[in-house]
Each structure stands twice: as structure tokens, then as C-alpha cells.
Design a protein around this motif. Structure first.
Motif, mmCIF file in Angstrom:
data_model
loop_
_atom_site.group_PDB
_atom_site.id
_atom_site.type_symbol
_atom_site.label_atom_id
_atom_site.label_comp_id
_atom_site.label_asym_id
_atom_site.label_seq_id
_atom_site.Cartn_x
_atom_site.Cartn_y
_atom_site.Cartn_z
ATOM 1 N N ILE A 34 11.200 0.223 -0.088
ATOM 2 C CA ILE A 34 11.783 0.207 1.251
ATOM 3 C C ILE A 34 10.987 1.117 2.173
ATOM 4 O O ILE A 34 10.496 2.164 1.742
ATOM 5 C CB ILE A 34 13.252 0.711 1.224
ATOM 6 C CG1 ILE A 34 14.047 0.065 0.091
ATOM 7 C CG2 ILE A 34 13.938 0.450 2.570
ATOM 8 C CD1 ILE A 34 14.272 0.966 -1.079
ATOM 9 N N TYR A 36 11.477 3.336 5.642
ATOM 10 C CA TYR A 36 12.456 3.897 6.553
ATOM 11 C C TYR A 36 11.733 4.551 7.726
ATOM 12 O O TYR A 36 10.631 5.082 7.589
ATOM 13 C CB TYR A 36 13.313 4.965 5.857
ATOM 14 C CG TYR A 36 14.406 4.419 4.971
ATOM 15 C CD1 TYR A 36 14.170 4.149 3.621
ATOM 16 C CD2 TYR A 36 15.673 4.182 5.481
ATOM 17 C CE1 TYR A 36 15.184 3.658 2.803
ATOM 18 C CE2 TYR A 36 16.689 3.694 4.660
ATOM 19 C CZ TYR A 36 16.422 3.437 3.329
ATOM 20 O OH TYR A 36 17.426 2.950 2.528
ATOM 21 N N PRO A 44 17.353 8.684 8.305
ATOM 22 C CA PRO A 44 16.418 7.562 8.147
ATOM 23 C C PRO A 44 17.092 6.227 8.451
ATOM 24 O O PRO A 44 18.258 6.015 8.123
ATOM 25 C CB PRO A 44 16.019 7.655 6.671
ATOM 26 C CG PRO A 44 16.260 9.075 6.287
ATOM 27 C CD PRO A 44 17.461 9.481 7.079
ATOM 28 N N PHE A 46 16.688 2.058 8.014
ATOM 29 C CA PHE A 46 16.028 0.987 7.268
ATOM 30 C C PHE A 46 15.165 0.135 8.204
ATOM 31 O O PHE A 46 15.589 -0.266 9.283
ATOM 32 C CB PHE A 46 17.100 0.115 6.609
ATOM 33 C CG PHE A 46 16.576 -1.127 5.945
ATOM 34 C CD1 PHE A 46 16.502 -2.325 6.631
ATOM 35 C CD2 PHE A 46 16.190 -1.094 4.618
ATOM 36 C CE1 PHE A 46 16.046 -3.473 6.023
ATOM 37 C CE2 PHE A 46 15.731 -2.240 3.995
ATOM 38 C CZ PHE A 46 15.659 -3.432 4.700
ATOM 39 N N PHE A 89 8.860 6.825 6.168
ATOM 40 C CA PHE A 89 8.914 7.116 4.736
ATOM 41 C C PHE A 89 8.924 5.828 3.936
ATOM 42 O O PHE A 89 9.636 4.882 4.293
ATOM 43 C CB PHE A 89 10.206 7.870 4.378
ATOM 44 C CG PHE A 89 10.320 9.244 4.959
ATOM 45 C CD1 PHE A 89 11.016 9.456 6.139
ATOM 46 C CD2 PHE A 89 9.759 10.328 4.314
ATOM 47 C CE1 PHE A 89 11.132 10.723 6.673
ATOM 48 C CE2 PHE A 89 9.876 11.607 4.835
ATOM 49 C CZ PHE A 89 10.565 11.795 6.020
ATOM 50 N N LEU B 43 12.731 13.187 1.486
ATOM 51 C CA LEU B 43 14.100 13.360 1.022
ATOM 52 C C LEU B 43 14.124 13.534 -0.491
ATOM 53 O O LEU B 43 13.471 12.808 -1.232
ATOM 54 C CB LEU B 43 14.953 12.148 1.405
ATOM 55 C CG LEU B 43 15.436 12.101 2.845
ATOM 56 C CD1 LEU B 43 14.310 11.765 3.807
ATOM 57 C CD2 LEU B 43 16.580 11.100 2.983
ATOM 58 N N LEU B 91 21.535 15.071 3.857
ATOM 59 C CA LEU B 91 21.794 13.705 4.315
ATOM 60 C C LEU B 91 22.654 12.955 3.313
ATOM 61 O O LEU B 91 22.459 13.062 2.102
ATOM 62 C CB LEU B 91 20.478 12.957 4.508
ATOM 63 C CG LEU B 91 19.643 13.420 5.706
ATOM 64 C CD1 LEU B 91 18.184 13.121 5.486
ATOM 65 C CD2 LEU B 91 20.123 12.750 6.984
ATOM 66 N N ASP B 102 19.511 -0.988 -0.276
ATOM 67 C CA ASP B 102 19.569 -0.690 1.132
ATOM 68 C C ASP B 102 20.653 0.327 1.405
ATOM 69 O O ASP B 102 21.842 0.029 1.277
ATOM 70 C CB ASP B 102 19.831 -1.971 1.915
ATOM 71 C CG ASP B 102 19.716 -1.761 3.411
ATOM 72 O OD1 ASP B 102 20.084 -2.665 4.152
ATOM 73 O OD2 ASP B 102 19.271 -0.673 3.812
ATOM 74 N N GLN B 103 20.246 1.518 1.761
ATOM 75 C CA GLN B 103 21.168 2.602 2.005
ATOM 76 C C GLN B 103 21.198 2.944 3.488
ATOM 77 O O GLN B 103 20.156 2.991 4.136
ATOM 78 C CB GLN B 103 20.754 3.827 1.181
ATOM 79 C CG GLN B 103 20.779 3.555 -0.317
ATOM 80 C CD GLN B 103 20.299 4.716 -1.146
ATOM 81 O OE1 GLN B 103 20.232 5.847 -0.692
ATOM 82 N NE2 GLN B 103 19.961 4.434 -2.399
ATOM 83 N N TYR B 104 22.386 3.197 3.964
ATOM 84 C CA TYR B 104 22.589 3.556 5.357
ATOM 85 C C TYR B 104 22.871 5.051 5.434
ATOM 86 O O TYR B 104 23.795 5.537 4.784
ATOM 87 C CB TYR B 104 23.750 2.755 5.951
ATOM 88 C CG TYR B 104 23.463 1.273 6.028
ATOM 89 C CD1 TYR B 104 23.668 0.451 4.928
ATOM 90 C CD2 TYR B 104 22.979 0.701 7.200
ATOM 91 C CE1 TYR B 104 23.403 -0.911 4.992
ATOM 92 C CE2 TYR B 104 22.713 -0.659 7.279
ATOM 93 C CZ TYR B 104 22.923 -1.456 6.166
ATOM 94 O OH TYR B 104 22.650 -2.797 6.230
ATOM 95 N N PHE B 105 22.086 5.725 6.262
ATOM 96 C CA PHE B 105 22.141 7.178 6.305
ATOM 97 C C PHE B 105 22.944 7.693 7.493
ATOM 98 O O PHE B 105 22.942 7.093 8.577
ATOM 99 C CB PHE B 105 20.728 7.759 6.398
ATOM 100 C CG PHE B 105 19.972 7.730 5.108
ATOM 101 C CD1 PHE B 105 19.340 6.579 4.676
ATOM 102 C CD2 PHE B 105 19.909 8.862 4.305
ATOM 103 C CE1 PHE B 105 18.643 6.547 3.470
ATOM 104 C CE2 PHE B 105 19.221 8.845 3.106
ATOM 105 C CZ PHE B 105 18.587 7.683 2.688
ATOM 106 N N GLY B 106 23.576 8.840 7.271
ATOM 107 C CA GLY B 106 24.162 9.584 8.364
ATOM 108 C C GLY B 106 23.086 10.417 9.043
ATOM 109 O O GLY B 106 21.922 10.426 8.616
#
Lengths: 113, 114
Positions: A34, A36, A44, A46, A89, B43, B91, B102-106
Motif C-alpha cells: 500500500i 499512503y 496517513p 490511503f 510511505f 510508523l 496513531l 486497507d487501514q483508515y488512520f486518525g
């Protein structure tokens, strides 16, 4: 140990030009990658992903290329805009189930007007 | 809510104090992750919760770090006896268990230990 790294920490391009950001990964077992984008003060975001059974995937103005032979990943951004300025990233993971991501150090992309 | 929410956005504490950081994931997301981002770095994975399974704590740097996830939703990351090297942005991310990563970040919590 496992690691994902980037070749260049900074990259500057002229607005309207294309940019290429590179990434090397070390875990040959990873099958999901992935990219970011992280803007200052934000988490980050996507951009695009690719599975290991593909070598290219295109999105809107972005293309990700995967070369499994040399464990290399790249992100191409076409016709760059000022809003593309950010840290990018790459991350590696596994398709099966929701998995933790292993991130690279990041490349700071600056778009010059 | 529409996205992952973290609080506080900034936290300044004195060395030796305990801190709690909160994460509200996206509704319906069963996977929740904590990462740490030091200045100018990528990260670093800390801990991962998946549904009712035992959490993956393999990234926690020391026993001063712990996390809970109550009711499969909100999570709290606790750092006891904070040290200056704990200063970083913490985070949180969430994702569906659809087989993709697929991760959604704060936006993160910026922790400063004086």
C-alpha cells in the motif's frame, strides 16, 4: 528483521511534471502493498494498493508498480499539483485477514510552482 | 462518526507520569491498530485488535505500554511512567476484516514528555 525502506528521503519536482517514489521491501512473503500519503498534522491517507499477483495498478493520476523479483515498489504521480506535496510511505502486509502494516521511512515530496 | 477519532490531539506530560490516549474507530470496523511515529520517521506498529481474538502485542516496546479495547469499539493506549523517548505521535487505525489491509488512520495524538 522485516523492513521496508525508501531509496530517497526527499524529492522535489516542478508542478505539472511526473514524479516517481521508490521503495524496497525485504519480506518476500508479503503479498499486499500500500502507498499512503501523509500531510502535515494528519494521519496517513490511503492512495493505492497492489497485490502480489499484479505488477501494475493504476488509479487517478497514480500508478503503482511492483517488481517481486527485486522486491521493489514504486509510486508514479502524473501531472503533479501543489496538493501532492506530502510525505509518502509504502507499507507491506498480507492479504489474508486484517494485518499489521510494516512501513518504510517515508519520502517527502515537494511540488515547486 | 465519519472517520477514526483520536483524543487528545496533543498531550504534554512530565516524565514519570501515566498517560491515556483514546481511539474511536470507524463504526463497523472490527480491526483496530496502534502505531507510533517518531519525528521524521515511519510508523512503528504497536498493537492490533481483531474482533474478540487475543490482541497482537508484539510491537509494544516495553511493559510500560498497554492497550485495551472495550466492547469491540473504543480503545485506550496507556503509557505508564512516561519517559522522554516516548515522545512521538501515536496513531490509531481501523479496518474491516474483508481480507485487505486497507487501514483508515486518525490524525494522531502528539505526546510530549518533558
Amino acid at each position: 528483521g522485516e523492513s521496508v525502506g525508501l531509496h530517497l528521503p526527499t524529492l522535489s519536482v516542478q508542478e505539472g511534471d511526473n514524479s516517481i517514489i521508490n521503495c524496497a521491501y525485504s519480506n518476500s512473503a508479503s503479498d499486499y502493498f500500500i502507498w499512503y500519503k501523509q500531510e502535515s498534522g494528519k494521519g496517513p491517507q490511503f492512495i493505492i494498493d497492489i497485490r502480489s499477483n499484479m505488477d501494475k495498478r493504476q488509479g487517478q493520476r497514480v500508478t503503482v508498480l511492483l517488481n517481486k523479483t527485486v522486491k521493489h515498489l514504486s509510486l508514479q504521480i502524473a501531472a503533479t499539483q501543489p496538493g501532492d506535496s506530502a510525505v509518502y510511505f509504502c507499507a507491506e502486509s498480507f492479504i489474508q485477514g486484517a494485518q499489521k502494516l510494516v512501513f518504510g521511512q517515508g519520502t517527502r515530496l515537494t511540488i515547486n510552482p | 462518526g465519519a472517520g477514526v477519532s483520536q483524543s487528545p490531539s496533543n498531550k504534554v506530560t512530565e516524565k514519570g507520569k501515566d498517560v491515556e490516549l483514546r481511539c474511536d474507530p470507524i463504526s463497523g470496523h472490527t480491526a483496530l491498530y496502534w502505531y507510533r511515529q517518531s519525528l521524521g520517521q515511519g510508523l512503528e506498529f504497536l498493537i492490533y485488535f481483531q474482533g474478540n481474538s487475543a490482541p497482537d502485542k508484539s510491537g509494544l516496546p516495553s511493559d510500560r505500554f498497554s492497550a485495551e479495547r472495550t466492547g469491540g469499539s473504543v480503545s485506550t493506549l496507556t503509557i505508564q511512567r512516561t519517559q522522554q523517548e516516548d515522545s512521538a505521535v501515536y496513531l490509531c487505525a481501523s479496518s474491516l476484516t474483508s481480507g485487505n489491509g486497507d487501514q483508515y488512520f486518525g490524525a494522531g495524538t502528539r505526546l510530549s514528555v518533558l
